[in-house]
Design a protein around this motif. Structure first.
Motif, PDB file in Angstrom:
ATOM      1  N   GLU A   1      -3.332   8.874   4.465  1.00  0.00           N
ATOM      2  CA  GLU A   1      -4.602   8.366   3.944  1.00  0.00           C
ATOM      3  C   GLU A   1      -4.468   6.950   3.387  1.00  0.00           C
ATOM      4  O   GLU A   1      -5.445   6.201   3.304  1.00  0.00           O
ATOM      5  CB  GLU A   1      -5.153   9.293   2.842  1.00  0.00           C
ATOM      6  N   GLN A   2      -3.258   6.560   2.985  1.00  0.00           N
ATOM      7  CA  GLN A   2      -3.032   5.254   2.369  1.00  0.00           C
ATOM      8  C   GLN A   2      -2.586   4.206   3.389  1.00  0.00           C
ATOM      9  O   GLN A   2      -2.169   3.114   3.016  1.00  0.00           O
ATOM     10  CB  GLN A   2      -2.006   5.370   1.240  1.00  0.00           C
TER      11      GLN A   2
ATOM     12  N   ASP B   1      -0.388  -4.265  -4.718  1.00  0.00           N
ATOM     13  CA  ASP B   1      -1.342  -3.156  -4.573  1.00  0.00           C
ATOM     14  C   ASP B   1      -1.661  -2.876  -3.105  1.00  0.00           C
ATOM     15  O   ASP B   1      -1.831  -1.730  -2.698  1.00  0.00           O
ATOM     16  CB  ASP B   1      -2.648  -3.490  -5.302  1.00  0.00           C
ATOM     17  N   PHE B   2      -1.749  -3.950  -2.311  1.00  0.00           N
ATOM     18  CA  PHE B   2      -2.145  -3.813  -0.910  1.00  0.00           C
ATOM     19  C   PHE B   2      -1.233  -4.692  -0.055  1.00  0.00           C
ATOM     20  O   PHE B   2      -1.150  -5.902  -0.271  1.00  0.00           O
ATOM     21  CB  PHE B   2      -3.605  -4.248  -0.699  1.00  0.00           C
TER      22      PHE B   2
ATOM     23  N   LEU C   1      -1.329  -1.080   3.997  1.00  0.00           N
ATOM     24  CA  LEU C   1      -0.693  -0.044   3.187  1.00  0.00           C
ATOM     25  C   LEU C   1      -1.230  -0.148   1.767  1.00  0.00           C
ATOM     26  O   LEU C   1      -1.195  -1.232   1.164  1.00  0.00           O
ATOM     27  CB  LEU C   1       0.832  -0.207   3.181  1.00  0.00           C
ATOM     28  N   ILE C   2      -1.733   0.955   1.253  1.00  0.00           N
ATOM     29  CA  ILE C   2      -2.309   0.999  -0.096  1.00  0.00           C
ATOM     30  C   ILE C   2      -1.269   1.620  -1.016  1.00  0.00           C
ATOM     31  O   ILE C   2      -0.864   2.769  -0.836  1.00  0.00           O
ATOM     32  CB  ILE C   2      -3.617   1.797  -0.096  1.00  0.00           C
ATOM     33  N   ASN C   3      -0.843   0.860  -2.011  1.00  0.00           N
ATOM     34  CA  ASN C   3       0.273   1.252  -2.864  1.00  0.00           C
ATOM     35  C   ASN C   3      -0.228   1.706  -4.236  1.00  0.00           C
ATOM     36  O   ASN C   3      -1.060   1.038  -4.848  1.00  0.00           O
ATOM     37  CB  ASN C   3       1.223   0.043  -3.023  1.00  0.00           C
TER      38      ASN C   3
ATOM     39  N   TYR D   1      -9.814   2.988  -3.549  1.00  0.00           N
ATOM     40  CA  TYR D   1     -10.222   1.948  -2.603  1.00  0.00           C
ATOM     41  C   TYR D   1     -10.363   2.484  -1.178  1.00  0.00           C
ATOM     42  O   TYR D   1     -11.013   1.862  -0.337  1.00  0.00           O
ATOM     43  CB  TYR D   1      -9.188   0.815  -2.569  1.00  0.00           C
ATOM     44  N   ILE D   2      -9.737   3.617  -0.885  1.00  0.00           N
ATOM     45  CA  ILE D   2      -9.624   4.076   0.501  1.00  0.00           C
ATOM     46  C   ILE D   2     -10.989   4.222   1.170  1.00  0.00           C
ATOM     47  O   ILE D   2     -11.216   3.721   2.274  1.00  0.00           O
ATOM     48  CB  ILE D   2      -8.836   5.403   0.580  1.00  0.00           C
ATOM     49  N   SER D   3     -11.930   4.894   0.511  1.00  0.00           N
ATOM     50  CA  SER D   3     -13.230   5.143   1.156  1.00  0.00           C
ATOM     51  C   SER D   3     -13.981   3.841   1.405  1.00  0.00           C
ATOM     52  O   SER D   3     -14.630   3.679   2.444  1.00  0.00           O
ATOM     53  CB  SER D   3     -14.074   6.093   0.303  1.00  0.00           C
ATOM     54  N   ASP D   4     -13.900   2.879   0.464  1.00  0.00           N
ATOM     55  CA  ASP D   4     -14.577   1.591   0.657  1.00  0.00           C
ATOM     56  C   ASP D   4     -13.963   0.808   1.810  1.00  0.00           C
ATOM     57  O   ASP D   4     -14.683   0.171   2.598  1.00  0.00           O
ATOM     58  CB  ASP D   4     -14.496   0.756  -0.626  1.00  0.00           C
TER      59      ASP D   4
END
Length: 614
Positions: A92-93, A180-181, A194-196, A203-206
């Motif tokens: 998901e990230q 962060d990203f 990659l979302i850290n 933030y994922i849904s946005d």
């Protein structure tokens, strides 16, 4: 899963994956749960991975990952899972994009609305199209830039920190705790975000929504090559070297189909080109009409992507406002446009009108002479000065063959930009690319629209140009043949179920060139209350579609699209194309899209069977 075991499994999947993973643009809705997009597919894919089952049959039986590949697809899900696995992150990230700049824009947009600071760090150079002034002054994004030697040099920041790297393979990425990203840009393939950190999960849904509306997921072919790189296999040479030749051919074909000789633009999808149009027009307004309000006029029940994207653009600026345009049913498009233009003129504001002709999903066409008259009318502001004339943004996806833009065509006197989804008739469902072209009166706007197409890195890929160059020469014949089938099927339904309400073009309109191969079917209902009647109708919609896809599985498909090469597609706009539309504006009717290549008599037989079961 242990990394080496995972890589070995991916290698087998590459060898045995279904060809539909690579070639289909639209996937089945009957095995799709939109609330579990990506998740349901990956849960069952991971189960197969643990069992070591990579058979084509097992992979084919997995649920739909996303209903349309612009949003994501099986190979993007597998790539994101694999890269997450290598980097110790949940799938998901990890989010893949065809665009190199879109993940950055997605984060900046989210932080704009959250009033959060952003630091963009990078090594080497920023993407060439990354126009800092435009991002700050037109998109209203706020950010700082800092060049660093490596991720380890990124320091703590009061806000979100993005790190941009250029990487030629899909191996593990070194992510600092201060990042962060992490945006990894692949030279020819796109980018992977990659979302850290748990604090950034929200933030994922946005970011996924930005990928859904303003750009596209990394294409299946590029995902496949990224996966091949990850397991150290050579890239699949699926793209021809004749890119310039294909591009020239496609631009010529668009001019021929549209009747306009201005320069077209080709994007990764219809919504990608629409986003470039909107941001280009906003840019033009902010530069040339300083201080004036911008009004984006859009039907509330049009294609959900168009509706949602326009509102997303407006949400980012106090200078932009959405004005609803009521266009079908009991409403007349021409009267509605006349009304809103009078209001906008009085306010001395800038009108940008988005409209579909024919409308989606009710396939209605306004009186074109009256339309030209209201769009061309000279209007005055409340102070008596000349009002700004509108720009008409025309979605021709249903009828890309009708000429609106030529010197002698009906909208030649109106600043008009036409656009169409290339995933429909232009490519026959073989790619997601979209295009736009202006008439001479609006030609001066194309340069600034092209700037935003480049800024978002949303131009069509080489392979998309190749597919369009191959498919578009047969487009006009396919449109004609599909219309013949559709007219025949509509006539049959009218005789078989005369109480049904069918929305389709008249014979007179077809003689004017409006020959769509899609119609909407409002089934007769029963019940004592409005709720009972609506419930019964929805039940009948489901029964009809289920019967069609069960009885004719090789041709009838429950999915979202139009202009396909073969078969018949069925969907309910309210639960598919109007997914983000306000509930009161949704259409719970069946939308049926026919092709030039299908067993029409068999479809008639099954429809008759449905009528007998009602």
């Amino acid at each position: 899963m242990e990394v080496n075991k995972m890589l070995a499994y991916i290698t087998k999947v590459i060898e045995q994956m279904p060809q539909d993973w690579l070639n289909l643009t639209t996937h089945r809705l009957d095995i799709y749960n939109e609330k579990l997009a990506k998740v349901q597919f990956l849960d069952q894919f991971i189960h197969l991975a643990k069992e070591g089952n990579s058979s084509t049959a097992a992979l084919s039986n997995l649920p739909t990952a996303y209903d349309y590949i612009r949003l994501g697809h099986p190979l993007s899900c597998v790539l994101e899972w694999a890269i997450g696995n290598v980097n110790g992150l949940p799938a998901e990230q990890v989010i893949s994009f065809q665009s190199k700049t879109a993940p950055i824009l997605a984060i900046l947009r989210t932080n704009l609305l959250a009033h959060r600071n952003t630091l963009i760090t990078y090594t080497n150079e920023l993407p060439s199209a990354f126009d800092i002034d435009v991002l700050k002054n037109i998109y209203s994004f706020s950010f700082e830039l800092k060049k660093v030697d490596s991720p380890a040099d990124v320091e703590s920041f009061n806000g979100s920190t993005i790190f941009i790297s250029q990487q030629h393979d899909s191996s593990a990425i070194s992510v600092s705790s201060h990042i962060d990203f992490h945006v990894n840009m692949y030279a020819e393939l796109g980018s992977v975000l990659l979302i850290n950190g748990a604090e950034n999960i929200h933030y994922i849904s946005d970011i996924q929504h930005f990928r859904r509306r303003e750009t596209v997921a990394m294409t299946p072919h590029n995902c496949l090559n990224a996966l091949r790189s990850l397991v150290q296999l050579p890239a699949e040479n699926s793209v021809t070297t004749n890119t310039t030749e294909h591009k020239v051919a496609v631009l010529d074909l668009i001019q021929e189909v549209s009747g306009s000789q201005t320069t077209p633009l080709v994007a990764s999808s219809g919504l990608s080109v629409q986003f470039a149009i909107l941001m280009g027009l906003v840019h033009d307004a902010l530069e040339n009409h300083k201080g004036k309000a911008i009004k984006i006029v859009v039907p509330p029940n049009c294609y959900g992507g168009t509706n949602d994207q326009a509102r997303r653009v407006a949400a980012c600026s106090d200078a932009i406002e959405i004005v609803d345009l009521l266009v079908d049913g009991d409403n007349d498009m021409v009267q509605s446009i006349d009304h809103v233009l009078e209001q906008i003129a009085a306010q001395d504001a800038i009108p940008y009108i988005i409209a579909e002709i024919p409308t989606n999903p009710r396939v209605e066409v306004p009186d074109l002479q009256k339309l030209r008259a209201v769009l061309s009318a000279k209007r005055k502001t409340d102070t008596g000065s000349q009002a700004i004339d509108p720009v008409f943004i025309l979605d021709q996806t249903f009828c890309p063959n009708v000429h609106f833009l030529g010197d002698s065509d009906v909208l030649s006197s109106v600043r008009t930009i036409s656009f169409a989804s290339g995933s429909k008739f232009p490519s026959g469902g073989k790619c997601t690319a979209g295009y736009c072209i202006a008439n001479k009166k609006a030609e001066g706007l194309i340069e600034i629209i092209q700037l935003h197409l480049a800024l978002c890195d949303n131009e069509a890929t080489d392979l998309q140009y190749e597919i369009l160059a191959k498919q578009m020469p047969s487009m006009m014949q396919r449109i004609h043949d599909a219309y013949i089938n559709t007219r025949d099927f509509v006539s049959f339904i009218e005789k078989t179920l005369p109480t049904a309400k069918i929305n389709f073009v008249s014979e007179a309109l077809s003689k004017e060139g409006f020959t769509p191969s899609v119609f909407s079917l409002d089934l007769p209902t029963k019940g004592n209350t409005p709720e009972e009647k609506e419930g019964y109708k929805r039940k009948m919609n489901a029964l009809l579609i289920d019967l069609m896809i069960t009885e004719i599985p090789d041709e009838s498909k429950y999915c979202v699209s139009y202009g396909q090469l073969k078969g018949c597609y069925w969907t309910i706009p309210a639960t598919s194309t109007q997914g983000t539309t306000k509930e009161d504006d949704k259409d719970y009717i069946a939308r049926v899209s026919l092709s030039p290549n299908m067993d029409l008599e068999r479809h008639k037989e099954v429809f008759l069977k449905f009528v007998e079961q009602m």
